[in-house]
Design a protein around this motif. Structure first.
Motif, short mmCIF file in Angstrom:
data_model
loop_
_atom_site.label_atom_id
_atom_site.label_comp_id
_atom_site.label_asym_id
_atom_site.label_seq_id
_atom_site.Cartn_x
_atom_site.Cartn_y
_atom_site.Cartn_z
N PHE A 50 0.84 -1.19 0.00
CA PHE A 50 0.00 0.00 0.00
C PHE A 50 0.88 1.26 0.00
N VAL A 51 1.91 1.25 0.85
CA VAL A 51 2.83 2.39 0.95
C VAL A 51 3.57 2.61 -0.37
N VAL A 52 4.03 1.52 -0.98
CA VAL A 52 4.73 1.61 -2.27
C VAL A 52 3.80 2.18 -3.34
N ALA A 53 2.55 1.75 -3.34
CA ALA A 53 1.59 2.23 -4.34
C ALA A 53 1.39 3.74 -4.25
N LEU A 54 1.37 4.26 -3.04
CA LEU A 54 1.14 5.70 -2.86
C LEU A 54 2.41 6.53 -2.98
N SER A 55 3.54 5.97 -2.57
CA SER A 55 4.77 6.76 -2.56
C SER A 55 5.60 6.59 -3.83
N LEU A 56 5.85 5.38 -4.24
CA LEU A 56 6.70 5.16 -5.41
C LEU A 56 5.90 5.10 -6.71
N ASP A 57 4.81 4.35 -6.72
CA ASP A 57 4.03 4.20 -7.95
C ASP A 57 3.35 5.52 -8.35
N ARG A 58 2.72 6.18 -7.39
CA ARG A 58 1.96 7.40 -7.67
C ARG A 58 2.74 8.68 -7.38
N ASP A 59 3.76 8.58 -6.52
CA ASP A 59 4.54 9.74 -6.10
C ASP A 59 3.67 10.82 -5.46
N TRP A 60 2.66 10.36 -4.69
CA TRP A 60 1.78 11.29 -4.00
C TRP A 60 2.34 11.69 -2.64
N PHE A 61 3.01 10.75 -1.98
CA PHE A 61 3.50 10.97 -0.62
C PHE A 61 4.88 10.36 -0.48
N SER A 62 5.60 10.81 0.53
CA SER A 62 6.83 10.12 0.91
C SER A 62 6.41 8.81 1.57
N PRO A 63 7.32 7.84 1.71
CA PRO A 63 6.95 6.61 2.41
C PRO A 63 6.44 6.87 3.83
N GLU A 110 -9.90 12.32 -13.03
CA GLU A 110 -8.68 12.33 -13.85
C GLU A 110 -7.73 13.40 -13.32
N GLY A 111 -6.48 13.04 -13.17
CA GLY A 111 -5.48 13.96 -12.66
C GLY A 111 -5.54 14.17 -11.15
N PHE A 112 -6.30 13.33 -10.45
CA PHE A 112 -6.43 13.47 -9.00
C PHE A 112 -5.07 13.36 -8.31
N THR A 113 -4.84 14.29 -7.41
CA THR A 113 -3.68 14.24 -6.52
C THR A 113 -4.18 14.65 -5.14
N PRO A 114 -4.01 13.81 -4.13
CA PRO A 114 -4.51 14.17 -2.80
C PRO A 114 -3.70 15.30 -2.19
N ASP A 115 -4.36 16.07 -1.38
CA ASP A 115 -3.73 17.15 -0.64
C ASP A 115 -3.15 16.58 0.65
N GLU A 116 -2.02 17.09 1.08
CA GLU A 116 -1.39 16.59 2.31
C GLU A 116 -2.25 16.81 3.55
N SER A 117 -3.25 17.66 3.46
CA SER A 117 -4.12 17.91 4.61
C SER A 117 -4.86 16.65 5.04
N ILE A 118 -4.99 15.66 4.14
CA ILE A 118 -5.70 14.43 4.52
C ILE A 118 -4.89 13.61 5.52
N LEU A 119 -3.64 13.98 5.73
CA LEU A 119 -2.80 13.24 6.67
C LEU A 119 -3.03 13.66 8.12
N ARG A 120 -3.78 14.72 8.32
CA ARG A 120 -4.01 15.15 9.70
C ARG A 120 -5.17 14.36 10.29
N GLU A 121 -5.08 14.12 11.54
CA GLU A 121 -6.12 13.40 12.26
C GLU A 121 -7.32 14.32 12.43
N GLN A 122 -8.49 13.81 12.21
CA GLN A 122 -9.70 14.59 12.44
C GLN A 122 -10.24 14.26 13.82
N SER A 123 -10.96 15.21 14.37
CA SER A 123 -11.60 14.97 15.65
C SER A 123 -12.72 13.96 15.47
N THR A 124 -13.17 13.41 16.57
CA THR A 124 -14.29 12.47 16.54
C THR A 124 -15.51 13.14 15.92
N PHE A 125 -15.76 14.38 16.31
CA PHE A 125 -16.90 15.11 15.75
C PHE A 125 -16.77 15.25 14.23
#
Length: 171
Positions: free
Chosen positions: A24-37, A73-88
């Motif tokens: 999963f990590v390889v798919a997002l970091s190396l294959d897609r280059d969306w995130f660092s490992p 098409e052309g989707f690239t996630p924003d790094e903001s999705i890496l932050r934890e959300q509150s329960t609410f």
């Protein structure tokens, strides 16, 4: 929701129902280059915390159907999705994902909070459950928070002092 799209892509791309965390990590970091490992590993933690995937026998298994997720098409996630959300926030997102307009969801949460004199988080989880959202993990977290709060203090302020509009911010 871009988090769900980012999580779905590795499963869709590899046409698998379960992936090892490394795959999963390889798919997002190396294959897609969306995130660092390291960021991709953080995404795993956020996805597990949000109930999008379960960890079973060292594999990640989605709790949703990745094939049902549209990837623009052309989707690239924003790094903001890496932050934890509150329960609410997580419960509110689940309600909106279940088809309820955000302002109506916030109103329903506020109404439930007032009627039951519970925390905003508890009210949000109850409303999410009513709409069929998979929030069992959130419910367990809220039960734990309520039990801890009950042990720590008994001041009678069960509602927590905030309402859903405050917690939702821009709702």
């Amino acid at each position: 929701m871009s988090l769900e799209v980012a999580v779905a892509v590795p499963f869709k791309h590899r046409a698998k129902e379960r992936l090892g965390e490394g795959e999963f990590v390889v798919a997002l970091s190396l294959d897609r280059d969306w995130f660092s490992p390291d960021q991709a590993k953080r995404l795993v933690d956020v996805a597990v915390g949000r109930g999008l995937v379960d960890e079973e026998d060292g594999d990640l298994v989605p709790r949703f159907d990745p094939d049902e997720v549209f990837v623009p098409e052309g989707f690239t996630p924003d790094e903001s999705i890496l932050r934890e959300q509150s329960t609410f926030e997580t419960a509110l997102d689940a309600i909106v994902a279940a088809g309820v307009e955000k302002q109506r969801a916030v109103a329903a949460i506020n109404e439930r909070q007032r009627a039951l004199a519970v925390t905003i988080e508890a009210a949000a989880v109850l409303v999410a459950k009513e709409h069929g959202a998979a929030v069992d993990r959130l419910a367990a977290d809220v039960r734990g928070e309520l039990a801890a709060a009950g042990d720590a203090t008994d001041d009678g302020d069960e509602a927590g002092g905030a309402d859903a509009a405050d917690a939702a911010g821009d709702a």
